[in-house]
Scaffold this motif. Structure first.
Motif, PDB file in Angstrom:
ATOM      1  N   UNK A  87     -32.139  -8.220  45.387  1.00 29.70           N
ATOM      2  CA  UNK A  87     -31.214  -8.813  45.707  1.00 29.70           C
ATOM      3  C   UNK A  87     -32.488  -9.318  46.590  1.00 29.70           C
ATOM      4  N   UNK A  88     -32.893  -9.310  47.724  1.00 24.01           N
ATOM      5  CA  UNK A  88     -34.402  -9.837  48.490  1.00 24.01           C
ATOM      6  C   UNK A  88     -35.237 -10.056  47.561  1.00 24.01           C
ATOM      7  N   UNK A  89     -36.193  -9.210  46.523  1.00 23.23           N
ATOM      8  CA  UNK A  89     -36.768  -9.110  46.002  1.00 23.23           C
ATOM      9  C   UNK A  89     -36.989 -10.738  45.347  1.00 23.23           C
ATOM     10  N   UNK A 149     -37.377 -16.274  44.070  1.00 19.94           N
ATOM     11  CA  UNK A 149     -37.222 -17.938  43.047  1.00 19.94           C
ATOM     12  C   UNK A 149     -37.693 -18.784  44.347  1.00 19.94           C
ATOM     13  N   UNK A 150     -38.249 -18.599  45.069  1.00 19.86           N
ATOM     14  CA  UNK A 150     -38.912 -19.167  46.021  1.00 19.86           C
ATOM     15  C   UNK A 150     -41.077 -19.123  45.543  1.00 19.86           C
ATOM     16  N   UNK A 151     -41.489 -18.377  45.089  1.00 22.76           N
ATOM     17  CA  UNK A 151     -42.673 -18.109  44.609  1.00 22.76           C
ATOM     18  C   UNK A 151     -42.278 -17.130  43.663  1.00 22.76           C
ATOM     19  N   UNK A 152     -43.103 -17.195  42.330  1.00 20.21           N
ATOM     20  CA  UNK A 152     -42.915 -16.155  41.360  1.00 20.21           C
ATOM     21  C   UNK A 152     -44.055 -15.172  41.125  1.00 20.21           C
ATOM     22  N   UNK A 157     -40.644 -16.489  33.183  1.00 18.26           N
ATOM     23  CA  UNK A 157     -39.525 -16.943  33.893  1.00 18.26           C
ATOM     24  C   UNK A 157     -40.289 -17.430  35.005  1.00 18.26           C
ATOM     25  N   UNK A 158     -41.151 -17.568  35.432  1.00 16.36           N
ATOM     26  CA  UNK A 158     -42.117 -17.876  36.484  1.00 16.36           C
ATOM     27  C   UNK A 158     -42.411 -19.454  35.934  1.00 16.36           C
ATOM     28  N   UNK A 159     -42.679 -20.155  34.752  1.00  9.87           N
ATOM     29  CA  UNK A 159     -42.844 -21.193  33.883  1.00  9.87           C
ATOM     30  C   UNK A 159     -41.062 -22.085  34.441  1.00  9.87           C
ATOM     31  N   UNK A 160     -40.161 -21.670  34.013  1.00 13.18           N
ATOM     32  CA  UNK A 160     -39.130 -21.956  33.815  1.00 13.18           C
ATOM     33  C   UNK A 160     -38.729 -21.925  35.379  1.00 13.18           C
ATOM     34  N   UNK A 161     -38.968 -21.087  36.930  1.00 10.99           N
ATOM     35  CA  UNK A 161     -39.040 -21.809  37.729  1.00 10.99           C
ATOM     36  C   UNK A 161     -39.735 -23.028  38.238  1.00 10.99           C
ATOM     37  N   UNK A 162     -40.619 -22.777  38.069  1.00 14.13           N
ATOM     38  CA  UNK A 162     -41.718 -23.861  38.589  1.00 14.13           C
ATOM     39  C   UNK A 162     -41.487 -25.060  38.003  1.00 14.13           C
ATOM     40  N   UNK A 163     -40.860 -24.964  37.085  1.00 18.33           N
ATOM     41  CA  UNK A 163     -40.987 -26.486  36.133  1.00 18.33           C
ATOM     42  C   UNK A 163     -39.429 -27.503  36.670  1.00 18.33           C
ATOM     43  N   UNK A 164     -38.690 -26.417  36.998  1.00 15.11           N
ATOM     44  CA  UNK A 164     -36.881 -26.575  37.548  1.00 15.11           C
ATOM     45  C   UNK A 164     -37.665 -27.389  39.231  1.00 15.11           C
TER      46      UNK A 164
END
Length: 293
Positions: free
Chosen positions: A76-78, A83-86, A93-100
């Motif tokens: 959970x912590x990881x 989510x803050x910095x992939x 997944x990092x691209x989806x998070x960054x785009x959002x």
């Protein structure tokens, strides 16, 4: 290219036994053992299978739910840190998070923002990645899994008087039919051979737990079907792992039912073990993954 054959690994799996109440069943440990027993290339497919649980956990975290699966790659912590910095998540997944995150910036123009939810984007990217996997099982399983989840989501939305469109992941013909069709079976009877089974399970008078069991029984059957004629290769192991995941789920919810599912799985491996001995005698091959990349 020939697939690696994991004779000893598959034969060894039949030795796992559990107490009657399924205490001691350690799915993560079993998954780790299998993961370490395959080639580096095959390990990628196993890792991708379990990335789904990371996505489920991300969705739970964002929704503020306590539910958290131990089958994912991250704690959970990881995941909160990712989510803050992939950094360690797969690049897609990092691209989806960054785009959002970029679209969530108040200064981003409205026309540059997508109407698709973050969760849908993650799941769409996941299934697209699985569709490109070198594993035939993973490609077919992810397609089945997405369709099954979409059908159940569409049925649930319909029952609540809502449009199914917002619940559907994917952009194909089946997804379009689920989003738009008013037919009882969404017009999919010829395209999805199990749609009637799903409708029957979802529309029954059984409680939620029983409905989930019926759907998981369908998943179990499909996992076996997709690995038909695969006895010792990666596809067989992936099929085994899918069923281990189901056992893990039901062992936590219902020990007796989890035990019955485990017994069924062990019975299938008893047959595989018998074939291992016969195959070794006939071919004289050295077991396991000596043929790698």
């Amino acid at each position: 290219m020939f697939a690696n054959q994991y004779y000893c690994l598959v034969a060894g799996l039949k030795e796992y036994t559990l107490d009657a109440d399924v205490k001691g069943f350690d799915a993560p440990a079993l998954i780790a053992e299998i993961r370490e027993g395959v080639s580096k290339r095959d390990r990628h497919a196993i890792d991708l299978l379990y990335t789904y649980y990371d996505i489920e956990n991300i969705i739970s975290l964002r929704a503020g739910r306590e539910q958290f699966s131990g089958l994912g790659h991250f704690s959970r912590q990881e995941l909160e840190e990712e989510l803050r910095q992939p950094v360690r998540l797969p690049a897609w997944m990092g691209r989806v998070i960054a785009a959002f995150r970029a679209e969530s910036d108040p200064e981003t123009p409205a026309e540059e923002r997508s109407e698709e939810s973050f969760e849908h984007r993650l799941l769409t990217a996941y299934y697209d990645t699985c569709a490109r996997s070198r594993s035939g099982f993973l490609r077919r399983w992810s397609d089945f899994d997405r369709t099954l989840r979409n059908v159940t989501a569409a049925l649930s939305a319909r029952r609540l008087g809502l449009s199914p469109a917002g619940s559907i992941v994917g952009r194909g013909e089946i997804e379009t039919a689920l989003a738009r069709s008013s037919a009882a079976d969404f017009g999919l009877r010829s395209e999805v051979d199990y749609v009637e089974q799903v409708i029957a399970a979802m529309g029954s008078d059984a409680n939620l737990l029983e409905k989930e069991h019926r759907l998981d029984a369908l998943r179990w059957s499909k996992a076996e079907e997709l690995a038909c004629m695969h006895y010792f290769d990666l596809d067989y192991l992936l099929s085994y792992l899918v069923r281990i995941n189901l056992i893990h789920r039901w062992a936590a919810l219902d020990p007796a039912r989890g035990r019955r599912m485990l017994d069924a799985l062990m019975a299938s491996f008893s047959e595989a073990g018998r074939r291992t001995g016969e195959g070794a005698e006939q071919t004289g091959q050295t077991p396991d993954n000596e043929r790698d990349e």
